[in-house]
Design a protein around this motif. Structure first.
Motif, PDB file in Angstrom:
ATOM      1  N   ASN A  22       0.809  -1.219   0.000  1.00  0.00           N
ATOM      2  CA  ASN A  22       0.000   0.000   0.000  1.00  0.00           C
ATOM      3  C   ASN A  22       0.843   1.271   0.000  1.00  0.00           C
ATOM      4  O   ASN A  22       0.298   2.369  -0.066  1.00  0.00           O
ATOM      5  CB  ASN A  22      -0.930   0.019   1.209  1.00  0.00           C
ATOM      6  N   ALA A  23       2.146   1.155   0.068  1.00  0.00           N
ATOM      7  CA  ALA A  23       3.013   2.332   0.161  1.00  0.00           C
ATOM      8  C   ALA A  23       2.864   3.248  -1.052  1.00  0.00           C
ATOM      9  O   ALA A  23       2.808   4.473  -0.905  1.00  0.00           O
ATOM     10  CB  ALA A  23       4.467   1.908   0.323  1.00  0.00           C
ATOM     11  N   TYR A  24       2.800   2.683  -2.246  1.00  0.00           N
ATOM     12  CA  TYR A  24       2.682   3.512  -3.444  1.00  0.00           C
ATOM     13  C   TYR A  24       1.341   4.244  -3.486  1.00  0.00           C
ATOM     14  O   TYR A  24       1.282   5.424  -3.825  1.00  0.00           O
ATOM     15  CB  TYR A  24       2.860   2.673  -4.712  1.00  0.00           C
ATOM     16  N   SER A  42       6.622   7.209 -11.130  1.00  0.00           N
ATOM     17  CA  SER A  42       6.021   5.951 -11.566  1.00  0.00           C
ATOM     18  C   SER A  42       6.191   4.934 -10.443  1.00  0.00           C
ATOM     19  O   SER A  42       6.988   5.121  -9.520  1.00  0.00           O
ATOM     20  CB  SER A  42       6.712   5.442 -12.831  1.00  0.00           C
ATOM     21  N   ARG A  43       5.446   3.858 -10.522  1.00  0.00           N
ATOM     22  CA  ARG A  43       5.548   2.820  -9.488  1.00  0.00           C
ATOM     23  C   ARG A  43       6.977   2.273  -9.425  1.00  0.00           C
ATOM     24  O   ARG A  43       7.522   2.049  -8.354  1.00  0.00           O
ATOM     25  CB  ARG A  43       4.558   1.687  -9.794  1.00  0.00           C
ATOM     26  N   ARG A  44       7.568   2.071 -10.580  1.00  0.00           N
ATOM     27  CA  ARG A  44       8.939   1.538 -10.631  1.00  0.00           C
ATOM     28  C   ARG A  44       9.937   2.491  -9.974  1.00  0.00           C
ATOM     29  O   ARG A  44      10.783   2.065  -9.180  1.00  0.00           O
ATOM     30  CB  ARG A  44       9.340   1.275 -12.075  1.00  0.00           C
ATOM     31  N   GLU A  45       9.853   3.780 -10.295  1.00  0.00           N
ATOM     32  CA  GLU A  45      10.776   4.757  -9.716  1.00  0.00           C
ATOM     33  C   GLU A  45      10.540   4.887  -8.210  1.00  0.00           C
ATOM     34  O   GLU A  45      11.483   5.005  -7.435  1.00  0.00           O
ATOM     35  CB  GLU A  45      10.611   6.109 -10.396  1.00  0.00           C
ATOM     36  N   PHE A  46       9.282   4.866  -7.797  1.00  0.00           N
ATOM     37  CA  PHE A  46       8.967   4.933  -6.373  1.00  0.00           C
ATOM     38  C   PHE A  46       9.586   3.754  -5.624  1.00  0.00           C
ATOM     39  O   PHE A  46      10.225   3.926  -4.590  1.00  0.00           O
ATOM     40  CB  PHE A  46       7.447   4.939  -6.172  1.00  0.00           C
ATOM     41  N   ARG A  53      16.617   3.871  -0.370  1.00  0.00           N
ATOM     42  CA  ARG A  53      16.569   4.522   0.936  1.00  0.00           C
ATOM     43  C   ARG A  53      16.682   3.489   2.061  1.00  0.00           C
ATOM     44  O   ARG A  53      17.345   3.709   3.066  1.00  0.00           O
ATOM     45  CB  ARG A  53      15.272   5.321   1.046  1.00  0.00           C
ATOM     46  N   ARG A  54      16.048   2.343   1.871  1.00  0.00           N
ATOM     47  CA  ARG A  54      16.059   1.293   2.893  1.00  0.00           C
ATOM     48  C   ARG A  54      17.466   0.751   3.117  1.00  0.00           C
ATOM     49  O   ARG A  54      17.873   0.487   4.242  1.00  0.00           O
ATOM     50  CB  ARG A  54      15.141   0.158   2.480  1.00  0.00           C
ATOM     51  N   TYR A  55      18.220   0.571   2.038  1.00  0.00           N
ATOM     52  CA  TYR A  55      19.539  -0.048   2.153  1.00  0.00           C
ATOM     53  C   TYR A  55      20.687   0.957   2.107  1.00  0.00           C
ATOM     54  O   TYR A  55      21.840   0.546   2.008  1.00  0.00           O
ATOM     55  CB  TYR A  55      19.709  -1.096   1.060  1.00  0.00           C
TER      56      TYR A  55
END
Length: 65
Positions: A22-24, A42-46, A53-55
């Motif tokens: 649900n983040a997107y 876009s979903r891919r870029e997001f 950011r996570r890693y």
């Protein structure tokens, strides 16, 4: 009949929240509310930015040793 349907809806919501699916959708809702005319990722870029950011912090140990 409605109780099992509600239970399944709750379970589906819980799983999608837990996995981050649900983040997107939340990003789109917040971005459109903040500035309706601004271009959205876009979903891919997001997802790429979210993963980067996570890693980005090697000391955070996101699910690894």
């Amino acid at each position: 009949m409605t109780a099992p349907r509600r239970a399944l809806a709750w379970l589906r919501w819980y799983v999608t929240e837990l996995t981050g699916e649900n983040a997107y959708q939340r990003y789109r809702e917040r971005a459109e509310a903040a500035d309706p005319g601004a271009p959205l990722l876009s979903r891919r870029e997001f997802e790429k930015r979210r993963t980067d950011r996570r890693y980005a912090d090697p000391t955070s140990h996101h699910g690894c040793c």
